[in-house]
Design a protein around this motif. Sequence first.
Motif, PDB file in Angstrom:
ATOM      1  N   ASN A 103       0.778  -1.298  -0.082  1.00  0.00           N
ATOM      2  CA  ASN A 103      -0.159   0.052   0.034  1.00  0.00           C
ATOM      3  C   ASN A 103       1.115   1.213  -0.316  1.00  0.00           C
ATOM      4  N   GLN A 104       1.910   1.437   0.959  1.00  0.00           N
ATOM      5  CA  GLN A 104       2.755   2.595   0.884  1.00  0.00           C
ATOM      6  C   GLN A 104       3.410   2.604  -0.429  1.00  0.00           C
ATOM      7  N   ARG A 106       2.717   1.496  -3.343  1.00  0.00           N
ATOM      8  CA  ARG A 106       1.796   1.845  -4.523  1.00  0.00           C
ATOM      9  C   ARG A 106       1.609   3.415  -4.359  1.00  0.00           C
ATOM     10  N   LYS A 107       1.556   4.006  -3.246  1.00  0.00           N
ATOM     11  CA  LYS A 107       1.184   5.347  -3.286  1.00  0.00           C
ATOM     12  C   LYS A 107       2.333   6.149  -3.979  1.00  0.00           C
ATOM     13  N   MET A 111       2.485   8.446  -7.322  1.00  0.00           N
ATOM     14  CA  MET A 111       2.768   9.911  -7.325  1.00  0.00           C
ATOM     15  C   MET A 111       3.996   9.922  -8.345  1.00  0.00           C
TER      16      MET A 111
END
Length: 190
Positions: A103-104, A106-107, A111
Amino acid sequence: MEHSEIVDTIRERVIESVSQNMYLYGVSPSIGRLYGTLFFNGKPMTLDDMKEELKMSKTSMSTSVRTLMELNMVERVWRKGIRKDLYEAQGDWYQIFTDFFSNQWRKVTAMNTKAVQQSLNELTQLMRNPELSETERELIQADMDKYRYIIDYYNWLNHLFDFLESDELFQIVKKKMDQGKSEPPADLGS
């Protein structure tokens, strides 16, 4: 000192360590302490229970629980006859780690991909300018090739994250379970 106090002291040391570890991943120590408390409690807790245990405000508990739910580290559970919301820690740290890590990243990847794609689009537009010199075209083309390489890399990372979030990972790198168990310790991850 009574045996239960010794157990509590030892447990507190581990909860503090968990909270500091989570802090390294961008989660506040108080949220880490809440997760550790829920993990060791062994049974679901209400916001009031958490407030009493951690001596924090109910608002703070609510915000922390919401954060932990978004991270898939805590879930709301239902128990017959209890009207208040109950929460318990997810006990499968293997899955928690892969979900959180993916999750981290992917963010970050999303970006970065957006910035690179925007730059690539702008350079594509610039390449249409008939007034560019050959040297300028070569420089722009070299950068565009690098940006395409970066986008390919981020696409590869997204495939890696898909893999990390799947059960395939655990078929290749087996989870180590205590005493041959295939599930987290009792009362966790139910």
